[in-house]
Motif scaffolding. Sequence first.
Motif, PDB file in Angstrom:
ATOM      1  N   GLY A  12     -11.912   3.861  -6.244  1.00 38.12           N
ATOM      2  CA  GLY A  12     -10.757   3.567  -5.409  1.00 38.12           C
ATOM      3  C   GLY A  12     -10.993   3.834  -3.935  1.00 38.12           C
ATOM      4  O   GLY A  12     -10.512   3.100  -3.073  1.00 38.12           O
ATOM      5  N   ARG A  78      -4.080   4.101  -8.191  1.00 36.21           N
ATOM      6  CA  ARG A  78      -5.451   4.574  -8.356  1.00 36.21           C
ATOM      7  C   ARG A  78      -6.008   5.088  -7.034  1.00 36.21           C
ATOM      8  O   ARG A  78      -6.641   6.143  -6.981  1.00 36.21           O
ATOM      9  N   ALA A  82      -6.805   9.114  -5.920  1.00 37.28           N
ATOM     10  CA  ALA A  82      -8.246   9.409  -5.794  1.00 37.28           C
ATOM     11  C   ALA A  82      -8.431  10.725  -5.046  1.00 37.28           C
ATOM     12  O   ALA A  82      -7.680  11.046  -4.128  1.00 37.28           O
TER      13      ALA A  82
END
Length: 135
Positions: A12, A78, A82
Amino acid sequence: MSKQEDWSLLNGLALAYVGDAAYELVIRKHLLESGQTRPNELHRRATQFVSAKAQNRLITAMMEENVLTEEELAMFKRGRNAKSHTTAKNADVATYRASTGFETLMGYLYMQNHHDRFNELTQWCIKKVEEDTHV
């Protein structure tokens, strides 16, 4: 990765790296096309679009207005979730993470060659910022 690979499998933060550049290039082009030419003014105006705070406001508005597909929302989350080892200069952690998610989404769309959708969302962002700042 080859051209046929699924870029959604990429980290990501790597997608955010590309998304940051792709989105900012669109914004810079827009500013030049709108007649902005002085460097200080270009920087000030660009910040209204590309700062962590601006991107956080934009992604929040996208979610409130149901602009994103489920897949796009998943890519945003996502990126937001991260684990980054860097911090923002002018934003709190939550704002910075949301901004990273925004950039991840943009990077995903760009790398997957979903250029129509990338352009649609960047134009939506431009319109939203210009409405909010009454430019």
